[in-house]
Structure formats: C-alpha cells, structure tokens
Write a protein that holds these residues in place. Structure first.
Motif, mmCIF file in Angstrom:
data_model
loop_
_atom_site.group_PDB
_atom_site.id
_atom_site.type_symbol
_atom_site.label_atom_id
_atom_site.label_comp_id
_atom_site.label_asym_id
_atom_site.label_seq_id
_atom_site.Cartn_x
_atom_site.Cartn_y
_atom_site.Cartn_z
ATOM 1 N N GLU A 127 1.292 -6.389 -17.069
ATOM 2 C CA GLU A 127 -0.074 -6.774 -17.453
ATOM 3 C C GLU A 127 -0.326 -8.191 -16.985
ATOM 4 O O GLU A 127 0.595 -8.982 -16.902
ATOM 5 C CB GLU A 127 -0.229 -6.690 -18.976
ATOM 6 N N PRO A 128 -1.528 -8.623 -16.714
ATOM 7 C CA PRO A 128 -2.729 -7.812 -16.615
ATOM 8 C C PRO A 128 -2.731 -7.008 -15.320
ATOM 9 O O PRO A 128 -2.103 -7.384 -14.333
ATOM 10 C CB PRO A 128 -3.856 -8.843 -16.608
ATOM 11 N N HIS A 146 2.131 2.173 -11.590
ATOM 12 C CA HIS A 146 3.553 1.843 -11.566
ATOM 13 C C HIS A 146 4.053 1.163 -10.294
ATOM 14 O O HIS A 146 5.063 0.467 -10.336
ATOM 15 C CB HIS A 146 4.369 3.104 -11.830
ATOM 16 N N LYS A 147 3.383 1.356 -9.171
ATOM 17 C CA LYS A 147 3.835 0.711 -7.937
ATOM 18 C C LYS A 147 3.037 -0.551 -7.630
ATOM 19 O O LYS A 147 3.603 -1.566 -7.253
ATOM 20 C CB LYS A 147 3.773 1.680 -6.757
ATOM 21 N N GLU A 193 -2.847 7.970 -9.333
ATOM 22 C CA GLU A 193 -2.826 7.234 -10.610
ATOM 23 C C GLU A 193 -1.456 6.611 -10.851
ATOM 24 O O GLU A 193 -1.357 5.465 -11.307
ATOM 25 C CB GLU A 193 -3.205 8.176 -11.761
ATOM 26 N N ASN A 194 -0.394 7.343 -10.537
ATOM 27 C CA ASN A 194 0.965 6.826 -10.687
ATOM 28 C C ASN A 194 1.191 5.601 -9.801
ATOM 29 O O ASN A 194 1.798 4.616 -10.223
ATOM 30 C CB ASN A 194 1.985 7.921 -10.368
ATOM 31 N N ILE A 195 0.695 5.647 -8.577
ATOM 32 C CA ILE A 195 0.827 4.507 -7.667
ATOM 33 C C ILE A 195 0.104 3.296 -8.228
ATOM 34 O O ILE A 195 0.649 2.187 -8.242
ATOM 35 C CB ILE A 195 0.294 4.864 -6.256
ATOM 36 N N GLY A 242 0.817 -1.204 0.000
ATOM 37 C CA GLY A 242 0.000 0.000 0.000
ATOM 38 C C GLY A 242 0.849 1.251 0.000
ATOM 39 O O GLY A 242 1.973 1.254 0.496
ATOM 40 N N TYR A 243 0.294 2.321 -0.597
ATOM 41 C CA TYR A 243 1.008 3.588 -0.718
ATOM 42 C C TYR A 243 0.021 4.726 -0.509
ATOM 43 O O TYR A 243 -1.134 4.647 -0.918
ATOM 44 C CB TYR A 243 1.648 3.723 -2.103
#
Length: 161
Positions: free
Chosen positions: A76-77, A70-71, A65-67, A55-56
């Motif tokens: 995919e998926p 990318h994190k 959205e970046n988390i 979690g971030y």
C-alpha cells in the motif's frame, strides 16, 4: 532487415513465425513479417538492456486483476497502472470496441478496475481509424503508469533505393 538469433526466436515463440525470414521474389514486392505487439517490443528492449516500465501481459480478466494487485502493486498505497488492448493498430486509445466499450487504453487506479477493463476488451473487436473493420483483442498489457513531461515518438525508415 537482419535480426539477431534471439530476436528471431522471440518472434517465432510469440507469433509462431518461421525462425528464418524468407525473402519475397522481387516481382511480388515486400512482405512484412515483423509486426510486434507492444509487450513483445518491451521484451526485446529489456533483453538489450534498454530501460522500460514494468509490464505484464494477461489473457483473462482474472489474470489482469492478479497482475495489478500482486505484480505491479506489492504494498500500500496502490500505484496506478495502464491497461492496453494488444492489437496491431494505431489509435487504440481513441478506438471503440464493437460491444460499445470506449477506448483500448485505460488507467487502473483501484481494485476491480483491471478485471472490469480486461473483461470488456478481451475477445472483442477494437475498431480504430487504421482498422475500420475491427481487430480482435486476445491479450491486454498492464504496465506501471509513467508521469511524463513530454512524449516523443521515434520512427526508423530503411530506404534500400
């Protein structure tokens, strides 16, 4: 309550509380100084080798959205995530923001949703049964979705009488 030095430092860092707890005068009654957001509680558990979902915390829609992309999702998926308003109140999932947005807990299943949900939550007041006047949401917590068979809660009460 006796807190370790690392716990006091973490709480002071995130909530700007004094590192040393000050005891209330007996005639004043108890003073609660240990109100932790979910993301801080998760940090404490991780520090003590307790397994927690990834979690971030985010303070902006772009960061949320970046988390998610990318994190929590590096390939995919895409895996589902949960976005939660970080306010000190129970019943966040059933609450309503004063801007009309329903619920402080949502599933994020595709790109763009984390941004949208964070945009609707951040800077808004969440009204719950425990906080009928509303509490402003300054942070959201994105975490991996867990598929549970059952859910259990733990509560600890320390009776000094």
């Amino acid at each position: 309550m006796i807190l370790s030095t690392s716990c006091r430092r973490l709480i002071a860092k995130h909530q700007r509380l004094p590192k040393q707890a000050v005891a209330a005068h007996p005639s004043v009654g108890a003073i609660r100084n240990l109100n932790l957001h979910e993301y801080l509680s998760m940090d404490l558990m991780k520090q003590h080798q307790i397994s927690t979902p990834a979690g971030y915390v985010a303070s902006s829609p772009d960061e949320a959205e970046n988390i998610f992309l990318h994190k929590l999702n590096s390939s995919e998926p895409l895996k589902d995530a949960v976005i939660k308003a970080q306010v000190l109140s129970g019943g966040r999932g059933l609450g309503t923001f004063k801007n009309g947005f329903q619920g402080g807990v949502h599933m994020v299943t595709k790109p763009g949703q984390a941004y949208h949900f964070a945009e609707e939550m951040l800077g808004q007041e969440l009204v719950t049964k425990q906080a009928p006047n509303g509490i402003i949401c300054n942070k959201v917590f994105l975490m991996e979705r867990m598929y549970m068979r059952r859910e259990m809660y733990l509560s600890i009460l320390m009776d000094r009488a």
